[in-house]
Design a protein around this motif. Structure first.
Motif, short mmCIF file in Angstrom:
data_model
loop_
_atom_site.label_atom_id
_atom_site.label_comp_id
_atom_site.label_asym_id
_atom_site.label_seq_id
_atom_site.Cartn_x
_atom_site.Cartn_y
_atom_site.Cartn_z
N VAL A 1 0.84 -1.21 0.00
CA VAL A 1 0.00 0.00 0.00
C VAL A 1 0.87 1.26 0.00
CG1 VAL A 1 -1.62 1.33 1.42
CG2 VAL A 1 -1.99 -1.11 1.04
N ALA A 2 1.94 1.23 0.81
CA ALA A 2 2.83 2.40 0.90
C ALA A 2 3.52 2.64 -0.44
CB ALA A 2 3.85 2.19 2.01
N ALA A 3 4.06 1.57 -1.04
CA ALA A 3 4.76 1.71 -2.33
C ALA A 3 3.80 2.16 -3.42
CB ALA A 3 5.41 0.38 -2.71
N ARG A 4 2.58 1.63 -3.38
CA ARG A 4 1.60 2.03 -4.40
C ARG A 4 1.23 3.51 -4.26
NH1 ARG A 4 -3.76 -1.22 -4.35
NH2 ARG A 4 -4.04 0.15 -2.57
N ALA A 5 1.12 3.97 -3.01
CA ALA A 5 0.80 5.40 -2.80
C ALA A 5 1.87 6.27 -3.46
CB ALA A 5 0.71 5.69 -1.30
N LEU A 6 3.12 5.85 -3.34
CA LEU A 6 4.22 6.62 -3.96
C LEU A 6 4.10 6.58 -5.48
CD1 LEU A 6 7.98 6.41 -2.96
CD2 LEU A 6 7.25 6.65 -5.31
N LEU A 7 3.92 5.38 -6.00
CA LEU A 7 3.91 5.22 -7.46
C LEU A 7 2.73 5.94 -8.10
CD1 LEU A 7 6.10 3.73 -8.92
CD2 LEU A 7 4.60 1.75 -9.12
N GLU A 8 1.60 5.95 -7.39
CA GLU A 8 0.42 6.62 -7.95
C GLU A 8 0.66 8.11 -8.09
OE1 GLU A 8 -2.99 5.31 -5.74
OE2 GLU A 8 -3.16 3.51 -7.01
N GLY B 1 4.54 -4.93 18.79
CA GLY B 1 4.77 -3.61 19.38
C GLY B 1 6.13 -3.05 19.02
N LEU B 2 6.77 -3.65 18.01
CA LEU B 2 8.09 -3.19 17.57
C LEU B 2 8.01 -2.42 16.25
CD1 LEU B 2 10.06 -6.35 18.56
CD2 LEU B 2 10.88 -4.06 19.03
N GLY B 3 6.82 -2.07 15.84
CA GLY B 3 6.69 -1.28 14.60
C GLY B 3 6.99 -2.10 13.36
N SER B 4 6.52 -3.34 13.36
CA SER B 4 6.81 -4.24 12.23
C SER B 4 6.18 -3.73 10.93
CB SER B 4 6.29 -5.63 12.60
OG SER B 4 6.30 -6.46 11.49
N SER B 5 4.92 -3.32 11.00
CA SER B 5 4.26 -2.86 9.77
C SER B 5 4.93 -1.58 9.27
CB SER B 5 2.77 -2.64 10.00
OG SER B 5 2.55 -1.76 11.08
N GLU C 1 0.46 5.65 4.81
CA GLU C 1 -0.67 4.94 4.20
C GLU C 1 -0.61 3.45 4.53
OE1 GLU C 1 -3.46 6.16 2.86
OE2 GLU C 1 -2.54 8.02 3.57
N GLY C 2 0.61 2.91 4.62
CA GLY C 2 0.77 1.51 5.02
C GLY C 2 0.25 1.30 6.43
N GLU C 3 0.53 2.25 7.30
CA GLU C 3 0.09 2.16 8.69
C GLU C 3 -1.44 2.20 8.81
OE1 GLU C 3 2.14 1.06 10.38
OE2 GLU C 3 2.64 2.04 12.25
N ARG C 4 -2.05 2.95 7.90
CA ARG C 4 -3.52 3.02 7.91
C ARG C 4 -4.11 1.62 7.67
NH1 ARG C 4 -6.74 7.49 6.65
NH2 ARG C 4 -5.16 8.51 5.38
N VAL C 5 -3.52 0.88 6.75
CA VAL C 5 -4.00 -0.48 6.45
C VAL C 5 -3.76 -1.40 7.65
CG1 VAL C 5 -3.65 -2.51 4.98
CG2 VAL C 5 -3.50 -0.23 4.04
N ALA C 6 -2.59 -1.21 8.29
CA ALA C 6 -2.21 -2.13 9.37
C ALA C 6 -3.11 -1.98 10.59
CB ALA C 6 -0.76 -1.90 9.76
N ARG D 1 -3.23 -7.09 18.72
CA ARG D 1 -3.45 -6.27 17.53
C ARG D 1 -3.61 -4.80 17.94
NH1 ARG D 1 -6.46 -7.57 12.97
NH2 ARG D 1 -8.06 -6.21 13.80
N THR D 2 -2.80 -3.95 17.32
CA THR D 2 -2.86 -2.52 17.64
C THR D 2 -4.29 -1.99 17.53
OG1 THR D 2 -0.61 -2.17 16.89
CG2 THR D 2 -2.02 -0.23 16.93
N GLU D 3 -4.97 -2.43 16.47
CA GLU D 3 -6.33 -1.94 16.24
C GLU D 3 -7.21 -2.23 17.47
OE1 GLU D 3 -7.76 -3.48 12.56
OE2 GLU D 3 -9.47 -2.10 12.53
#
Ligand code: HSE
Length: 315
Positions: free
Chosen positions: A70-77, A98-102, A132-137, A186-188
């Motif tokens: 998602v993050a890479a696609r946001a850049l490419l778009e 809790g180590l910020g994997s996403s 944007e990647g974090e939003r999905v995670a 899960r963070t969510e």
């Protein structure tokens, strides 16, 4: 003229968000663990994920569900939709820890893609894509993992919309201990259980501590850092999800840590120490406490990472 590449491999570091009192506004990066992301040019326009490896669990290869995709696609778009790039994601750290994997995967992806394209974006411009990647995670594009993973060091998020991120100096030496018990949170979910209303007196205590922590880092005042690492709002609620939390934190403090708390949304618990020997002893004490209640765990000891992501290979 900046070179463009066909293949770039990037390491992006893990991070500790919140740092006790700074829910959603503070974080720092670790030297290790972290993720490795490969970006390679392809004929087919858009982002594809060709491979995901790692011992820590399964990640989706569908671009829509994968933080790096998602993050890479946001850049490419924004850059050029006709360009084709495939990603390999090599997870070198536990998921849901809790180590910020996403965040590490998102950051690694945007940094690798940016290099592949000849660096069209400055580092700080990559933050919005990684978020944007974090939003999905986890449902919100919070920056307190992606910003430290991208910039290295300690960061302070004055505002996430519009993005206003300040890199903070910190004293040297300063070592982090992070202990990851083998449970998943899960963070969510941990965000949903938080209270929406905060009594004024608690808010006053919390922002006093946040200011104290920032001042302590900038002044290199270990005592001030230590007494500011108190979270009276989030930790009392979330800590009930982590078996043995109070005992593990107490063991860290009794062994000489400056402070200790939940790493991000948990279940990992982190501590800061003013030297490596203490950080190592703190890790052993924390590991032992988790073991006593039957929880296997890993211990990571790291200085505060000041480099951020690194390009490991390019061709
Ligand atoms: N600030 C975020 C939270 C970090 O605590 O929910 C998640 O890693």
């Amino acid at each position: 003229m900046v070179d463009r590449y066909q293949y770039v491999k990037v390491f992006a570091p893990a991070s500790v968000a919140n740092v006790s009192c700074g829910f959603d506004v503070m974080g720092f990066a670790l030297d290790h663990p972290g993720d490795e992301i490969v970006a390679r040019r392809t004929e087919e326009p858009g982002i594809q994920i060709s491979k995901v490896t790692g011992e820590h669990g399964v990640l989706p290869t569908s671009v829509n569900e994968n933080t790096a995709g998602v993050a890479a696609r946001a850049l490419l778009e924004q850059f050029d939709r006709e360009v084709g790039i495939e990603l390999e994601i090599h997870k070198k750290m536990p998921l849901g820890s809790g180590l910020g994997s996403s965040a590490a995967s998102s950051v690694g992806a945007v940094v690798a893609v940016n290099h592949l394209l000849g660096l069209p974006y400055e580092t700080d411009e990559l933050l919005a894509f990684a978020a944007e990647g974090e939003r999905v995670a986890c449902g919100t594009p919070h920056l307190d993992n992606v910003a430290p993973s991208l910039f290295g060091g300690f960061v302070f998020i004055r505002s996430s919309a519009p993005q206003d991120v300040i890199e903070l100096d910190c004293p040297k030496p300063l070592f982090a201990t992070v202990v990851h018990p083998h449970i998943k949170i899960r963070t969510e979910d941990t965000r949903k259980i938080l209270r929406r209303d905060i009594p004024l007196q608690k808010a006053v205590t919390q922002w006093g501590n946040v200011g104290g922590l920032v001042a302590g880092l900038l002044k290199g005042d270990y005592e001030l850092i230590s007494r500011s690492m108190q979270d009276v709002i989030i930790e009392p609620i979330r800590s009930v999800l982590i078996p043995g939390f109070a005992e593990v934190k107490e063991a860290a403090l009794n062994t000489g840590a400056l402070g200790s708390g939940i790493s991000g949304s948990g279940p990992s618990i982190f501590a800061l120490s003013s030297d490596k020997e203490t950080a190592t002893a703190v890790g052993e004490a924390m590991r032992q406490k988790f073991k006593e209640i039957g929880l296997d765990n890993e211990v990571y000891i790291s200085p505060i990472n000041t480099e951020g992501p690194q390009v490991l290979e390019k061709a």
